[in-house]
Design a protein around this motif. Structure first.
Motif, PDB file in Angstrom:
ATOM      1  N   THR A  19       0.772  -1.222  -0.063  1.00  0.00           N
ATOM      2  CA  THR A  19      -0.012   0.000  -0.115  1.00  0.00           C
ATOM      3  C   THR A  19       0.713   1.198  -0.056  1.00  0.00           C
ATOM      4  N   MET A  20       1.792   1.382   0.917  1.00  0.00           N
ATOM      5  CA  MET A  20       2.652   2.558   0.946  1.00  0.00           C
ATOM      6  C   MET A  20       3.541   2.739  -0.210  1.00  0.00           C
ATOM      7  N   ASP A  21       4.078   1.838  -0.813  1.00  0.00           N
ATOM      8  CA  ASP A  21       4.746   1.624  -2.027  1.00  0.00           C
ATOM      9  C   ASP A  21       3.912   2.254  -3.416  1.00  0.00           C
ATOM     10  N   ALA A  22       2.793   1.732  -3.512  1.00  0.00           N
ATOM     11  CA  ALA A  22       1.841   2.063  -4.276  1.00  0.00           C
ATOM     12  C   ALA A  22       1.634   3.541  -4.224  1.00  0.00           C
ATOM     13  N   PHE A  23       1.230   4.024  -3.210  1.00  0.00           N
ATOM     14  CA  PHE A  23       0.804   5.357  -3.036  1.00  0.00           C
ATOM     15  C   PHE A  23       2.054   6.300  -3.206  1.00  0.00           C
ATOM     16  N   ARG A  24       3.103   5.901  -2.980  1.00  0.00           N
ATOM     17  CA  ARG A  24       4.557   6.639  -2.887  1.00  0.00           C
ATOM     18  C   ARG A  24       4.707   6.602  -4.597  1.00  0.00           C
ATOM     19  N   ASP A  25       4.603   5.631  -5.288  1.00  0.00           N
ATOM     20  CA  ASP A  25       4.677   5.577  -6.894  1.00  0.00           C
ATOM     21  C   ASP A  25       3.988   6.365  -7.577  1.00  0.00           C
ATOM     22  N   ASN A  26       2.731   6.541  -6.994  1.00  0.00           N
ATOM     23  CA  ASN A  26       1.704   7.565  -7.675  1.00  0.00           C
ATOM     24  C   ASN A  26       1.577   8.938  -7.246  1.00  0.00           C
ATOM     25  N   LYS A  27       2.361   9.264  -6.278  1.00  0.00           N
ATOM     26  CA  LYS A  27       2.336  10.332  -5.657  1.00  0.00           C
ATOM     27  C   LYS A  27       2.339  11.713  -6.602  1.00  0.00           C
ATOM     28  N   ASN A  28       3.129  11.503  -7.624  1.00  0.00           N
ATOM     29  CA  ASN A  28       3.474  12.572  -8.645  1.00  0.00           C
ATOM     30  C   ASN A  28       2.646  12.530  -9.987  1.00  0.00           C
ATOM     31  N   LEU A  29       1.537  11.924 -10.055  1.00  0.00           N
ATOM     32  CA  LEU A  29       0.663  11.575 -10.901  1.00  0.00           C
ATOM     33  C   LEU A  29       0.086  13.028 -11.212  1.00  0.00           C
ATOM     34  N   ARG A  30      -0.180  13.536 -12.439  1.00  0.00           N
ATOM     35  CA  ARG A  30      -0.827  14.853 -12.636  1.00  0.00           C
ATOM     36  C   ARG A  30      -2.049  14.641 -13.636  1.00  0.00           C
ATOM     37  N   ASP A  31      -1.676  13.488 -14.455  1.00  0.00           N
ATOM     38  CA  ASP A  31      -2.859  13.467 -15.636  1.00  0.00           C
ATOM     39  C   ASP A  31      -3.959  12.908 -15.090  1.00  0.00           C
ATOM     40  N   PRO A  32      -5.222  13.801 -15.318  1.00  0.00           N
ATOM     41  CA  PRO A  32      -6.628  13.231 -14.851  1.00  0.00           C
ATOM     42  C   PRO A  32      -6.833  11.743 -15.137  1.00  0.00           C
ATOM     43  N   SER A  33      -6.622  11.387 -16.137  1.00  0.00           N
ATOM     44  CA  SER A  33      -6.962   9.960 -16.565  1.00  0.00           C
ATOM     45  C   SER A  33      -6.131   8.909 -15.906  1.00  0.00           C
ATOM     46  N   LEU A  62      -4.852   9.654 -12.890  1.00  0.00           N
ATOM     47  CA  LEU A  62      -5.240   9.675 -11.718  1.00  0.00           C
ATOM     48  C   LEU A  62      -6.504   8.834 -11.324  1.00  0.00           C
ATOM     49  N   SER A  63      -7.330   8.945 -12.308  1.00  0.00           N
ATOM     50  CA  SER A  63      -8.629   8.221 -11.978  1.00  0.00           C
ATOM     51  C   SER A  63      -8.512   6.794 -12.142  1.00  0.00           C
ATOM     52  N   ALA A  64      -7.560   6.176 -13.033  1.00  0.00           N
ATOM     53  CA  ALA A  64      -7.419   4.872 -13.256  1.00  0.00           C
ATOM     54  C   ALA A  64      -6.563   4.223 -11.855  1.00  0.00           C
ATOM     55  N   ALA A  65      -5.667   5.024 -11.263  1.00  0.00           N
ATOM     56  CA  ALA A  65      -4.836   4.812 -10.241  1.00  0.00           C
ATOM     57  C   ALA A  65      -5.758   4.605  -8.836  1.00  0.00           C
ATOM     58  N   PHE A  66      -6.794   5.605  -8.939  1.00  0.00           N
ATOM     59  CA  PHE A  66      -7.739   5.772  -7.860  1.00  0.00           C
ATOM     60  C   PHE A  66      -8.984   4.518  -7.871  1.00  0.00           C
ATOM     61  N   SER A  67      -9.255   4.172  -9.018  1.00  0.00           N
ATOM     62  CA  SER A  67     -10.137   3.064  -9.395  1.00  0.00           C
ATOM     63  C   SER A  67      -9.520   1.736  -9.080  1.00  0.00           C
ATOM     64  N   HIS A  68      -8.235   1.587  -9.397  1.00  0.00           N
ATOM     65  CA  HIS A  68      -7.436   0.357  -9.115  1.00  0.00           C
ATOM     66  C   HIS A  68      -7.299   0.380  -7.564  1.00  0.00           C
ATOM     67  N   GLY A  69      -6.885   1.219  -7.038  1.00  0.00           N
ATOM     68  CA  GLY A  69      -6.888   1.463  -5.401  1.00  0.00           C
ATOM     69  C   GLY A  69      -8.247   0.860  -4.648  1.00  0.00           C
ATOM     70  N   LYS A  70      -9.310   1.499  -5.330  1.00  0.00           N
ATOM     71  CA  LYS A  70     -10.749   0.801  -4.685  1.00  0.00           C
ATOM     72  C   LYS A  70     -10.669  -0.584  -4.940  1.00  0.00           C
ATOM     73  N   ALA A  71     -10.395  -1.187  -5.969  1.00  0.00           N
ATOM     74  CA  ALA A  71     -10.710  -2.420  -6.376  1.00  0.00           C
ATOM     75  C   ALA A  71      -9.659  -3.297  -5.293  1.00  0.00           C
ATOM     76  N   GLN A  72      -8.564  -2.557  -5.177  1.00  0.00           N
ATOM     77  CA  GLN A  72      -7.720  -3.265  -4.221  1.00  0.00           C
ATOM     78  C   GLN A  72      -8.103  -3.568  -2.778  1.00  0.00           C
ATOM     79  N   LEU A  73      -8.756  -2.318  -2.345  1.00  0.00           N
ATOM     80  CA  LEU A  73      -9.609  -2.251  -1.286  1.00  0.00           C
ATOM     81  C   LEU A  73     -10.496  -3.240  -0.973  1.00  0.00           C
ATOM     82  N   GLU A  74     -11.252  -3.541  -1.844  1.00  0.00           N
ATOM     83  CA  GLU A  74     -12.203  -4.662  -2.018  1.00  0.00           C
ATOM     84  C   GLU A  74     -11.542  -5.724  -1.849  1.00  0.00           C
TER      85      GLU A  74
END
Length: 91
Positions: free
Chosen positions: A41-55, A57-69
């Motif tokens: 979890t910590m590594d994934a958020f650290r790797d995606n910390k500098n994302l700026r492209d909205p698409s 960001l949305s893809a990473a967030f959706s992936h994170g929500k899927a991983q939460l489930e």
């Protein structure tokens, strides 16, 4: 997380997802799985910390929500079948 499906997730939603993932990792019975999940979890958020492209960001967030489930289901499954022998790290 009301508006997260429609567009770019807000900072508050991303932090809420991060905290939720860390909370779920604490529910694992096995020390090794708990630490592995926390580290991923910590590594994934650290790797995606500098994302700026909205698409992206949305893809990473959706992936994170899927991983939460997935983590919630796995946590429940592992709680049904706890290890017979505790790890030395759990003492």
């Amino acid at each position: 997380m009301a508006a997260s499906g429609a567009g770019v997730p807000m900072r508050r939603e991303v932090l809420q997802l991060y905290r939720s993932l860390l909370r779920v990792t604490r529910q694992f019975c096995d020390y090794n799985i708990r630490e592995y999940s926390k580290r991923r979890t910590m590594d994934a958020f650290r790797d995606n910390k500098n994302l700026r492209d909205p698409s992206q960001l949305s893809a990473a967030f959706s992936h994170g929500k899927a991983q939460l489930e997935v983590a919630k289901r796995q946590s429940l499954l592992y709680s049904l079948y706890p290890p017979k022998v505790k790890s030395i790290m759990d003492f």
